[in-house]
Design a protein around this motif. Structure first.
Motif, PDB file in Angstrom:
ATOM      1  N   SER A  88       0.841  -1.193   0.000  1.00  0.00           N
ATOM      2  CA  SER A  88       0.000   0.000   0.000  1.00  0.00           C
ATOM      3  C   SER A  88       0.876   1.243   0.000  1.00  0.00           C
ATOM      4  O   SER A  88       0.925   1.987   0.976  1.00  0.00           O
ATOM      5  N   ALA A 184     -15.084  -5.539   2.143  1.00  0.00           N
ATOM      6  CA  ALA A 184     -14.841  -5.113   3.518  1.00  0.00           C
ATOM      7  C   ALA A 184     -15.058  -6.298   4.446  1.00  0.00           C
ATOM      8  O   ALA A 184     -15.753  -7.260   4.116  1.00  0.00           O
ATOM      9  N   GLN A 190     -10.004  -5.431   3.768  1.00  0.00           N
ATOM     10  CA  GLN A 190      -9.987  -4.240   4.600  1.00  0.00           C
ATOM     11  C   GLN A 190      -8.664  -3.494   4.463  1.00  0.00           C
ATOM     12  O   GLN A 190      -8.639  -2.264   4.388  1.00  0.00           O
ATOM     13  N   GLY A 191      -7.566  -4.262   4.399  1.00  0.00           N
ATOM     14  CA  GLY A 191      -6.274  -3.621   4.186  1.00  0.00           C
ATOM     15  C   GLY A 191      -6.218  -2.894   2.865  1.00  0.00           C
ATOM     16  O   GLY A 191      -5.679  -1.782   2.769  1.00  0.00           O
ATOM     17  N   GLU A 194      -8.373   0.405   2.976  1.00  0.00           N
ATOM     18  CA  GLU A 194      -7.698   1.481   3.698  1.00  0.00           C
ATOM     19  C   GLU A 194      -6.531   2.043   2.880  1.00  0.00           C
ATOM     20  O   GLU A 194      -6.328   3.261   2.827  1.00  0.00           O
ATOM     21  N   SER A 197      -7.930   4.002  -0.247  1.00  0.00           N
ATOM     22  CA  SER A 197      -8.560   5.240   0.191  1.00  0.00           C
ATOM     23  C   SER A 197      -7.516   6.295   0.537  1.00  0.00           C
ATOM     24  O   SER A 197      -7.633   7.466   0.150  1.00  0.00           O
ATOM     25  N   ALA A 198      -6.481   5.863   1.267  1.00  0.00           N
ATOM     26  CA  ALA A 198      -5.417   6.802   1.632  1.00  0.00           C
ATOM     27  C   ALA A 198      -4.692   7.313   0.387  1.00  0.00           C
ATOM     28  O   ALA A 198      -4.373   8.506   0.281  1.00  0.00           O
ATOM     29  N   SER A 203     -12.058   9.057   2.223  1.00  0.00           N
ATOM     30  CA  SER A 203     -12.308   8.189   3.368  1.00  0.00           C
ATOM     31  C   SER A 203     -12.678   6.791   2.897  1.00  0.00           C
ATOM     32  O   SER A 203     -13.214   6.627   1.787  1.00  0.00           O
ATOM     33  N   PRO A 204     -12.410   5.764   3.714  1.00  0.00           N
ATOM     34  CA  PRO A 204     -12.839   4.413   3.345  1.00  0.00           C
ATOM     35  C   PRO A 204     -14.335   4.319   3.084  1.00  0.00           C
ATOM     36  O   PRO A 204     -14.770   3.593   2.184  1.00  0.00           O
TER      37      PRO A 204
END
Length: 248
Positions: A88, A184, A190-191, A194, A197-198, A203-204
């Protein structure tokens, strides 16, 4: 109910997330199920919550993993769902170790078990399902390193293995299943949510709101059960909120 009764199903990467949903789906259909994973604690929790499911702690990237798994339960249906978290970070900020994480885990595990199947370790009629990702078709986000290429390689590997099985007359079926949307509530999903999104600066929750036709882990489990039934022709399949279909 009962479509897999009397059959052995092995799920490599089956202790949590999508793999666990596949375990649950196969077990609910009457199969004898072996969940394989590295995490002993997750396997203990699975065994406690689903009495009757067999478990085996093993690293699917070790050369000896297929021998250990097949000694524990000889599968009629083998599902490879083991996967590493995608990196990421922008490419300039990744090391080669970061970039290649999914090749070293997802692809290597798939390669080792497909190789073992092609060397005669599975009986005729057995089915092998490799769990890929929609990133294999879309290309994935630019901060995910080699993830999308690794997931595409799993699709290629299923196709190449099928051709080799046909050439050798082994009577085996190889398939790749592509969940089309990131999910999700799973470790890898989920990883990824996140991280993406970053990278995008949102935002997620906004990222999730932008997605449509999203499948759930339970949808993936049901799709695997359908493929295990062996009634659909083809090698690569996609599953979305709309259901199961042939993949490009």
């Amino acid at each position: 109910m009962g479509s897999l009764r009397g059959q052995n199903v092995v799920v490599v990467g089956g202790s949590r997330g999508v793999g666990r949903s596949i375990v649950e789906a196969a077990f609910s259909e009457g199969a004898t199920v072996l969940a394989v994973a590295r995490g002993v604690a997750d396997l203990k929790e699975l065994s406690w919550e689903m009495s009757g499911v067999k478990t085996l702690a093993a690293d699917a990237t070790q050369d000896t993993a297929p021998d250990a798994v097949f000694a524990a339960l000889q599968p009629d249906v083998l599902v490879i769902c083991a996967g590493a978290l995608a990196p990421s970070a922008p490419i300039p900020d990744q090391s080669w170790q970061d970039f290649s994480a999914n090749w070293d885990m997802d692809v290597k595990a798939s390669f080792l078990f497909c190789k073992a199947a092609l060397k005669g370790r599975l009986k005729p009629g057995s089915r092998v399902v490799l769990i890929s990702s929609g990133a294999a078709l879309s290309g994935g986000p630019p901060n995910s390193g080699g993830y999308s290429g690794a997931k595409r390689m799993q699709m290629f590997l299923a196709s190449h293995s099928q051709k080799e099985a046909d050439r050798l007359g082994l009577g085996l079926r190889f398939m790749a299943l592509v969940p089309m949307r990131i999910m999700a509530g799973t470790g890898v999903g989920q990883g990824g949510i996140e991280g993406i999104s970053a990278y995008l600066g949102i935002s997620p929750s906004d990222f999730l709101a932008s997605m449509t036709d999203v499948q759930t882990p339970a949808d993936v489990g049901r799709a695997v059960v359908t493929l295990a039934g062996g009634k659909l022709s083809g090698v690569s399949f996609a599953v979305s909120g709309s259901g199961l279909a042939a993949a490009a």
